[in-house]
Design a protein around this motif. Sequence first.
Motif, PDB file in Angstrom:
ATOM      1  N   ALA A  26       0.843  -1.205   0.000  1.00  0.00           N
ATOM      2  CA  ALA A  26       0.000   0.000   0.000  1.00  0.00           C
ATOM      3  C   ALA A  26       0.878   1.255   0.000  1.00  0.00           C
ATOM      4  O   ALA A  26       0.648   2.200  -0.769  1.00  0.00           O
ATOM      5  N   TRP A  27       1.909   1.256   0.834  1.00  0.00           N
ATOM      6  CA  TRP A  27       2.769   2.443   0.972  1.00  0.00           C
ATOM      7  C   TRP A  27       3.472   2.756  -0.357  1.00  0.00           C
ATOM      8  O   TRP A  27       3.512   3.891  -0.805  1.00  0.00           O
ATOM      9  N   PHE A  28       4.011   1.721  -0.978  1.00  0.00           N
ATOM     10  CA  PHE A  28       4.754   1.963  -2.221  1.00  0.00           C
ATOM     11  C   PHE A  28       3.808   2.267  -3.389  1.00  0.00           C
ATOM     12  O   PHE A  28       4.200   2.960  -4.330  1.00  0.00           O
ATOM     13  N   LEU A  29       2.571   1.787  -3.341  1.00  0.00           N
ATOM     14  CA  LEU A  29       1.594   2.207  -4.356  1.00  0.00           C
ATOM     15  C   LEU A  29       1.294   3.692  -4.182  1.00  0.00           C
ATOM     16  O   LEU A  29       1.176   4.441  -5.159  1.00  0.00           O
ATOM     17  N   GLN A  30       1.178   4.123  -2.924  1.00  0.00           N
ATOM     18  CA  GLN A  30       0.933   5.550  -2.670  1.00  0.00           C
ATOM     19  C   GLN A  30       2.074   6.407  -3.227  1.00  0.00           C
ATOM     20  O   GLN A  30       1.839   7.494  -3.738  1.00  0.00           O
ATOM     21  N   GLU A  31       3.302   5.894  -3.118  1.00  0.00           N
ATOM     22  CA  GLU A  31       4.447   6.619  -3.678  1.00  0.00           C
ATOM     23  C   GLU A  31       4.242   6.929  -5.147  1.00  0.00           C
ATOM     24  O   GLU A  31       4.788   7.880  -5.681  1.00  0.00           O
ATOM     25  N   ARG A  32       3.487   6.058  -5.816  1.00  0.00           N
ATOM     26  CA  ARG A  32       3.259   6.220  -7.246  1.00  0.00           C
ATOM     27  C   ARG A  32       1.907   6.864  -7.527  1.00  0.00           C
ATOM     28  O   ARG A  32       1.366   6.743  -8.620  1.00  0.00           O
ATOM     29  N   GLY A  33       1.341   7.488  -6.500  1.00  0.00           N
ATOM     30  CA  GLY A  33       0.129   8.298  -6.691  1.00  0.00           C
ATOM     31  C   GLY A  33      -1.182   7.543  -6.657  1.00  0.00           C
ATOM     32  O   GLY A  33      -2.221   8.092  -7.034  1.00  0.00           O
ATOM     33  N   VAL A  34      -1.153   6.308  -6.191  1.00  0.00           N
ATOM     34  CA  VAL A  34      -2.389   5.518  -6.180  1.00  0.00           C
ATOM     35  C   VAL A  34      -3.223   5.828  -4.938  1.00  0.00           C
ATOM     36  O   VAL A  34      -2.682   6.038  -3.851  1.00  0.00           O
ATOM     37  N   ASP A 129      15.082   1.436   4.351  1.00  0.00           N
ATOM     38  CA  ASP A 129      15.677   2.772   4.425  1.00  0.00           C
ATOM     39  C   ASP A 129      14.810   3.817   3.714  1.00  0.00           C
ATOM     40  O   ASP A 129      14.724   4.961   4.155  1.00  0.00           O
ATOM     41  N   VAL A 130      14.152   3.399   2.624  1.00  0.00           N
ATOM     42  CA  VAL A 130      13.235   4.316   1.935  1.00  0.00           C
ATOM     43  C   VAL A 130      12.091   4.684   2.882  1.00  0.00           C
ATOM     44  O   VAL A 130      11.734   5.863   3.028  1.00  0.00           O
ATOM     45  N   LEU A 131      11.541   3.690   3.559  1.00  0.00           N
ATOM     46  CA  LEU A 131      10.423   3.950   4.486  1.00  0.00           C
ATOM     47  C   LEU A 131      10.879   4.877   5.611  1.00  0.00           C
ATOM     48  O   LEU A 131      10.177   5.819   5.992  1.00  0.00           O
ATOM     49  N   GLU A 132      12.070   4.595   6.121  1.00  0.00           N
ATOM     50  CA  GLU A 132      12.575   5.383   7.252  1.00  0.00           C
ATOM     51  C   GLU A 132      12.823   6.834   6.821  1.00  0.00           C
ATOM     52  O   GLU A 132      12.435   7.770   7.519  1.00  0.00           O
ATOM     53  N   ALA A 133      13.440   7.000   5.653  1.00  0.00           N
ATOM     54  CA  ALA A 133      13.746   8.362   5.171  1.00  0.00           C
ATOM     55  C   ALA A 133      12.464   9.160   4.944  1.00  0.00           C
ATOM     56  O   ALA A 133      12.456  10.377   5.075  1.00  0.00           O
ATOM     57  N   ALA A 134      11.367   8.448   4.608  1.00  0.00           N
ATOM     58  CA  ALA A 134      10.108   9.149   4.341  1.00  0.00           C
ATOM     59  C   ALA A 134       9.295   9.360   5.611  1.00  0.00           C
ATOM     60  O   ALA A 134       8.174   9.853   5.562  1.00  0.00           O
ATOM     61  N   GLY A 135       9.846   8.966   6.754  1.00  0.00           N
ATOM     62  CA  GLY A 135       9.217   9.336   8.018  1.00  0.00           C
ATOM     63  C   GLY A 135       8.394   8.263   8.698  1.00  0.00           C
ATOM     64  O   GLY A 135       7.666   8.564   9.646  1.00  0.00           O
ATOM     65  N   HIS A 213       2.462  -1.303  12.853  1.00  0.00           N
ATOM     66  CA  HIS A 213       1.486  -0.262  13.225  1.00  0.00           C
ATOM     67  C   HIS A 213       1.964   1.110  12.737  1.00  0.00           C
ATOM     68  O   HIS A 213       1.158   1.919  12.265  1.00  0.00           O
ATOM     69  N   ALA A 214       3.264   1.370  12.844  1.00  0.00           N
ATOM     70  CA  ALA A 214       3.788   2.661  12.372  1.00  0.00           C
ATOM     71  C   ALA A 214       3.617   2.782  10.851  1.00  0.00           C
ATOM     72  O   ALA A 214       3.291   3.857  10.332  1.00  0.00           O
ATOM     73  N   LEU A 215       3.799   1.667  10.167  1.00  0.00           N
ATOM     74  CA  LEU A 215       3.599   1.663   8.714  1.00  0.00           C
ATOM     75  C   LEU A 215       2.120   1.935   8.392  1.00  0.00           C
ATOM     76  O   LEU A 215       1.803   2.705   7.473  1.00  0.00           O
ATOM     77  N   ALA A 216       1.226   1.332   9.170  1.00  0.00           N
ATOM     78  CA  ALA A 216      -0.216   1.574   8.971  1.00  0.00           C
ATOM     79  C   ALA A 216      -0.534   3.047   9.208  1.00  0.00           C
ATOM     80  O   ALA A 216      -1.295   3.670   8.443  1.00  0.00           O
ATOM     81  N   ASP A 217       0.063   3.641  10.238  1.00  0.00           N
ATOM     82  CA  ASP A 217      -0.180   5.069  10.522  1.00  0.00           C
ATOM     83  C   ASP A 217       0.281   5.912   9.341  1.00  0.00           C
ATOM     84  O   ASP A 217      -0.381   6.874   8.949  1.00  0.00           O
ATOM     85  N   ALA A 218       1.448   5.553   8.769  1.00  0.00           N
ATOM     86  CA  ALA A 218       1.982   6.323   7.640  1.00  0.00           C
ATOM     87  C   ALA A 218       1.059   6.199   6.424  1.00  0.00           C
ATOM     88  O   ALA A 218       0.773   7.189   5.739  1.00  0.00           O
ATOM     89  N   VAL A 219       0.581   4.990   6.183  1.00  0.00           N
ATOM     90  CA  VAL A 219      -0.308   4.749   5.032  1.00  0.00           C
ATOM     91  C   VAL A 219      -1.604   5.561   5.199  1.00  0.00           C
ATOM     92  O   VAL A 219      -2.093   6.190   4.264  1.00  0.00           O
ATOM     93  N   GLU A 402       5.879  -1.360  -8.401  1.00  0.00           N
ATOM     94  CA  GLU A 402       6.498  -1.026  -9.695  1.00  0.00           C
ATOM     95  C   GLU A 402       5.846  -1.847 -10.816  1.00  0.00           C
ATOM     96  O   GLU A 402       5.476  -1.312 -11.865  1.00  0.00           O
ATOM     97  N   GLN A 403       5.656  -3.139 -10.559  1.00  0.00           N
ATOM     98  CA  GLN A 403       5.064  -3.999 -11.586  1.00  0.00           C
ATOM     99  C   GLN A 403       3.622  -3.576 -11.900  1.00  0.00           C
ATOM    100  O   GLN A 403       3.225  -3.512 -13.064  1.00  0.00           O
ATOM    101  N   ILE A 404       2.856  -3.304 -10.855  1.00  0.00           N
ATOM    102  CA  ILE A 404       1.447  -2.947 -11.068  1.00  0.00           C
ATOM    103  C   ILE A 404       1.340  -1.654 -11.880  1.00  0.00           C
ATOM    104  O   ILE A 404       0.530  -1.531 -12.787  1.00  0.00           O
TER     105      ILE A 404
END
Length: 420
Positions: A26-34, A129-135, A213-219, A402-404
């Motif tokens: 979900a997080w990486f799809l959001q990165e691509r504007g989904v 590291d990408v997730l961490e850098a993005a907060g 849970h932190a990932l869910a909060d970010a999403v 990326e594939q989707i």
Amino acid sequence: MSAIESGSAPQRVAVVGAGMVGLATAWFLQERGVQVTVLDRTGVAAGASWGNAGWLTPGITTPLPEPAVLRYGLRAVLSPSSPVYVPPRADARLLRFLAGFARHSTAAKWRTAMQAYIPMNRRAFEAFDVLEAAGVESRTNEAKSFIAAYRTEAERAVLLDELGHIHAAGQEIEFDVLTGAEAREVEPSLSDSIGAAIRLHGQRFINPGEYVHALADAVRARGASLVTGADVVDVRDEGAGVRVVTSAGADERYDAVVLATGTWLGELARRFGVRTVVQAGRGYSFSVAIEHVPAGPVYFPAQRVACTPLGDRLRVAGMMEFRKAEAPLDQRRILAIAEAARPLLRGADLDGRIDEWVGARPCTPDGLPLIGGTRSPRVFAAGGHGMWGITLGPLTGQLLAEQIMTGRQPAELRPFEPLR
Ligand SMILES: Cc1cc2nc3c(=O)[nH]c(=O)nc-3n(C[C@H](O)[C@H](O)[C@H](O)COP(=O)(O)OP(=O)(O)OC[C@H]3O[C@@H](n4cnc5c(N)ncnc54)[C@H](O)[C@@H]3O)c2cc1C
């Protein structure tokens, strides 16, 4: 092909399953504007993603079927206190899984599967590291020490041999061979029973429940709706879109759907051509107070017990129980883990256990996850990571997004074709 078939990339995507794999996707799809909706029948980290050992260990992320596991497994099934359990009356699906697993437990198949893991392992930390850098608020911890500890040098030979195979396959892993006394110097929580050890370098660990849970909060903070209590019972490709139906009757249309339902992957994915059995390999854990909290994971390979520091406590995890994911927690397994760890740890209050937990590793017979497209251009699978869904979850999400969105399969995902 997809994105989606020839037309445009999807704009609204449903992700079913709020574990590490679903939320990372979900997080990486959001990165691509989904615009993402995450649905889970229970809640965030309700499956295997909560009470696991939280090791981020690309250096030892290897396919589960291998000759030693098979030899060990056959012996182990006969012993009641064994860390591997197979019910005496296996159902047809479990028999299919075990037969497939046995077929894949050869040295040649292990080497082939290992070649699939290596490119993933190489990039596993990068995705964190990408997730961490993005907060994303929860952090990964460098394992200042990571000790595999044994009573005897003879016991240690098994892992040394395995590390030799891992290295020969091309996987980077640095380690030192220690005496018991040297290991205790690094890690005072080891008891005097420890007579031999291996110290692994370059690995990390997390508190998995907290992290997910932190990932869910970010999403959520990035605009997704996260719907809990949503038991998805039907997914239908209708050509122009895909319908996702819950047991409560909610019925919503999306451009695409990602099935990230862990050990339950087959239930929704089978009708889209995913035939590989995903079998629950149940593991247990609990946490205890300990006088000296280790500076990193402690592993007792001969007992199959994995320990991880979580704040001021130690999580102790183990067992591989091939039973239905929904079966109740079996207290005997918790006690077996505690008794196995008792003589090996110093100053651990193994009777003051909290957070006793059981969860199901999503295991496949060939030891490889299922990540990618299905028979429907609108339905994707992401699961079956077995022992390694935490280590490889974020990268899985990154590559699948990326594939989707591009319609091109990243080279790393080729061996994990869900339709294999
Ligand atoms: C004891 C133990 C120790 C482990 N240690 C490690 C480790 O140290 N490092 C590591 O990398 N891995 C480890 N693992 C493996 C790791 O926990 C799993 O591979 C990983 O958590 C799988 O994540 P997932 O998101 O695929 O599945 P899950 O976390 O199981 O998530 C699946 C979600 O889907 C939901 N769901 C299922 N069906 C439906 C439906 N029909 N509708 C809606 N929602 C649905 C469930 O409620 C659940 O929340 C361990 C596992 C165990 C058991």
